[in-house]
Design a protein around this motif. Sequence first.
Motif, PDB file in Angstrom:
ATOM      1  N   PRO A  22      91.837  70.838  32.540  1.00 12.37           N
ATOM      2  CA  PRO A  22      90.629  70.722  31.711  1.00 12.37           C
ATOM      3  C   PRO A  22      89.819  69.454  31.955  1.00 12.37           C
ATOM      4  N   ALA A  23      90.489  68.389  32.403  1.00 11.34           N
ATOM      5  CA  ALA A  23      89.756  67.136  32.654  1.00 11.34           C
ATOM      6  C   ALA A  23      88.679  67.318  33.706  1.00 11.34           C
ATOM      7  N   ALA A  24      88.825  68.309  34.600  1.00  9.39           N
ATOM      8  CA  ALA A  24      87.837  68.540  35.649  1.00  9.39           C
ATOM      9  C   ALA A  24      86.466  68.879  35.085  1.00  9.39           C
ATOM     10  N   LEU A  25      86.425  69.430  33.876  1.00  9.38           N
ATOM     11  CA  LEU A  25      85.148  69.758  33.253  1.00  9.38           C
ATOM     12  C   LEU A  25      84.320  68.512  32.961  1.00  9.38           C
ATOM     13  N   LEU A  26      84.970  67.369  32.906  1.00 18.28           N
ATOM     14  CA  LEU A  26      84.270  66.118  32.607  1.00 18.28           C
ATOM     15  C   LEU A  26      83.695  65.453  33.851  1.00 18.28           C
ATOM     16  N   ILE A  27      84.111  65.898  35.032  1.00 18.60           N
ATOM     17  CA  ILE A  27      83.674  65.231  36.265  1.00 18.60           C
ATOM     18  C   ILE A  27      82.154  65.232  36.407  1.00 18.60           C
ATOM     19  N   PRO A  28      81.460  66.388  36.225  1.00 18.66           N
ATOM     20  CA  PRO A  28      79.994  66.332  36.345  1.00 18.66           C
ATOM     21  C   PRO A  28      79.346  65.377  35.351  1.00 18.66           C
ATOM     22  N   MET A  29      79.955  65.212  34.180  1.00 21.28           N
ATOM     23  CA  MET A  29      79.403  64.286  33.200  1.00 21.28           C
ATOM     24  C   MET A  29      79.489  62.845  33.697  1.00 21.28           C
ATOM     25  N   PHE A  30      80.619  62.493  34.298  1.00 18.66           N
ATOM     26  CA  PHE A  30      80.783  61.138  34.830  1.00 18.66           C
ATOM     27  C   PHE A  30      79.833  60.891  35.999  1.00 18.66           C
ATOM     28  N   THR A  31      79.752  61.853  36.919  1.00 19.98           N
ATOM     29  CA  THR A  31      78.867  61.666  38.075  1.00 19.98           C
ATOM     30  C   THR A  31      77.407  61.651  37.642  1.00 19.98           C
ATOM     31  N   PHE A  32      77.070  62.495  36.650  1.00 16.89           N
ATOM     32  CA  PHE A  32      75.702  62.503  36.136  1.00 16.89           C
ATOM     33  C   PHE A  32      75.372  61.168  35.484  1.00 16.89           C
ATOM     34  N   ALA A  33      76.317  60.639  34.706  1.00 18.43           N
ATOM     35  CA  ALA A  33      76.093  59.338  34.065  1.00 18.43           C
ATOM     36  C   ALA A  33      75.880  58.249  35.109  1.00 18.43           C
ATOM     37  N   GLY A  34      76.701  58.274  36.174  1.00 17.04           N
ATOM     38  CA  GLY A  34      76.517  57.300  37.247  1.00 17.04           C
ATOM     39  C   GLY A  34      75.172  57.449  37.918  1.00 17.04           C
ATOM     40  N   GLY A  35      74.768  58.705  38.174  1.00 16.00           N
ATOM     41  CA  GLY A  35      73.465  58.953  38.792  1.00 16.00           C
ATOM     42  C   GLY A  35      72.317  58.516  37.912  1.00 16.00           C
ATOM     43  N   VAL A  36      72.448  58.738  36.595  1.00 16.73           N
ATOM     44  CA  VAL A  36      71.389  58.351  35.661  1.00 16.73           C
ATOM     45  C   VAL A  36      71.226  56.833  35.620  1.00 16.73           C
ATOM     46  N   VAL A  37      72.343  56.122  35.564  1.00 15.10           N
ATOM     47  CA  VAL A  37      72.278  54.657  35.526  1.00 15.10           C
ATOM     48  C   VAL A  37      71.567  54.120  36.767  1.00 15.10           C
ATOM     49  N   ILE A  38      71.966  54.633  37.940  1.00 19.27           N
ATOM     50  CA  ILE A  38      71.336  54.167  39.183  1.00 19.27           C
ATOM     51  C   ILE A  38      69.871  54.586  39.224  1.00 19.27           C
ATOM     52  N   SER A  39      69.569  55.799  38.742  1.00 15.37           N
ATOM     53  CA  SER A  39      68.177  56.252  38.731  1.00 15.37           C
ATOM     54  C   SER A  39      67.308  55.373  37.848  1.00 15.37           C
ATOM     55  N   ILE A  40      67.836  54.981  36.693  1.00 16.28           N
ATOM     56  CA  ILE A  40      67.079  54.108  35.798  1.00 16.28           C
ATOM     57  C   ILE A  40      66.778  52.778  36.475  1.00 16.28           C
ATOM     58  N   ILE A  41      67.777  52.246  37.185  1.00 16.48           N
ATOM     59  CA  ILE A  41      67.578  50.978  37.906  1.00 16.48           C
ATOM     60  C   ILE A  41      66.504  51.148  38.974  1.00 16.48           C
ATOM     61  N   ILE A  42      66.594  52.246  39.728  1.00 18.29           N
ATOM     62  CA  ILE A  42      65.628  52.488  40.806  1.00 18.29           C
ATOM     63  C   ILE A  42      64.225  52.665  40.243  1.00 18.29           C
ATOM     64  N   ILE A  43      64.102  53.480  39.171  1.00 11.96           N
ATOM     65  CA  ILE A  43      62.788  53.734  38.582  1.00 11.96           C
ATOM     66  C   ILE A  43      62.198  52.454  37.995  1.00 11.96           C
ATOM     67  N   ALA A  44      63.043  51.643  37.350  1.00 13.57           N
ATOM     68  CA  ALA A  44      62.559  50.388  36.770  1.00 13.57           C
ATOM     69  C   ALA A  44      62.013  49.458  37.845  1.00 13.57           C
ATOM     70  N   LEU A  45      62.697  49.402  38.983  1.00 14.36           N
ATOM     71  CA  LEU A  45      62.247  48.531  40.070  1.00 14.36           C
ATOM     72  C   LEU A  45      61.043  49.106  40.817  1.00 14.36           C
ATOM     73  N   ALA A  46      60.893  50.442  40.761  1.00 14.86           N
ATOM     74  CA  ALA A  46      59.774  51.081  41.463  1.00 14.86           C
ATOM     75  C   ALA A  46      58.545  51.256  40.571  1.00 14.86           C
ATOM     76  N   TYR A  47      58.663  50.860  39.300  1.00 13.71           N
ATOM     77  CA  TYR A  47      57.579  51.102  38.350  1.00 13.71           C
ATOM     78  C   TYR A  47      56.561  49.962  38.368  1.00 13.71           C
ATOM     79  N   ASP A  48      55.308  50.339  38.319  1.00  8.89           N
ATOM     80  CA  ASP A  48      54.214  49.381  38.221  1.00  8.89           C
ATOM     81  C   ASP A  48      53.478  49.630  36.905  1.00  8.89           C
TER      82      ASP A  48
END
Length: 345
Positions: free
Chosen positions: A121-147
């Motif tokens: 059952p723990a495998a069901l949580l994997i997309p949540m962890f990877t999504f959270a990691g992707g969101v954090v990095i995306s926020i950093i990228i968008i913040a640095l790319a924002y004018d």
Amino acid sequence: MASLEQKRSARALVAAIILLALAIAVVIVSLNTGTIRLSPASIWRTLLGGGTSDEQLILFDYRLPRIVITILAGIGLGISGAVMQGVSRNTLADPGIIGIHAGAAFGLILFVSFFRTMEGPAALLIPMFTFAGGVVISIIIIALAYDRYKGIIPIRLILVGIAVEAGVSAFTLFLSLRLDEDTYSFTSRWLAGSVWGRDWINVWALLPWIVLIVPIIYFRSRSLDLFALGDETASGVGSQVTRNRLFLLGLAVALSCASVSMAGGIGFIGLIAPHIARRLAGPQHRHFLPIAALVGLLILVSADTIGRSIFQPNAIPAGVVVAAIGGPYFLYLLLHSKPNTRRNH
């Protein structure tokens, strides 16, 4: 105008039929590929409920989950790449290249550090962890790319993403070196894009993300078409550019991270699939998004099948096969798209 639209629709339909036929053929070959070979008659008989217990074990417990994972992940990566290229107005954009996959890898490292398994059952949580990691990095990228005056600058989004990807990948590697031997071995296979050992629980973990997000993106295809006109023109015809860009970026991040959570760190599909689809179906997203999904599916299933068949009994990860094709293709696109990219930005 109506005639041109009909021609594009017919062209996309023909391409979809051909790609679907090729995908079915590759899946059939993949079902028969492995250390133990099953004849087409045995596969058909087992799928219909017959077959021996060994044939059922091989087909339903080992091969089918793996193939379904590559089908779903191929669709997700193909669509997310098309969205990334649309919102950034850059044909060289790809979730793996601009750092999204690096964020997903970071999320997976955190997951295995806590659970140390992809099974149960723990495998069901994997997309949540990877999504959270992707969101954090995306926020950093968008913040640095924002004018503050121009909003998100597409070319800056790509360049910042590449830089962030390098830093996050180095940190992820550092964390992986602190894992025990078995967990590190699993993580290394995942980072290489291996789909070995996937089970039905992994299929159910990925399926909802594909089923829910892909239709939403398709119904927002007009917004993607408007981005190609430029932000000022898109705003002039009533499009909420920044809002739509952030929304579609969020969907692409979710789709990409969920896909790589089960298929591993596979790059270049998000780059290659939209290019091929655009050549086959034309520039409108409602035409080439389904084609990009089919191309991504075909590439990933084929790569996994090649990796399992050519190098038996030592199979190589699908990610390695895709990289062997995608690396040269990326260089080709880089050389041929550079002038156009400069003009667009």
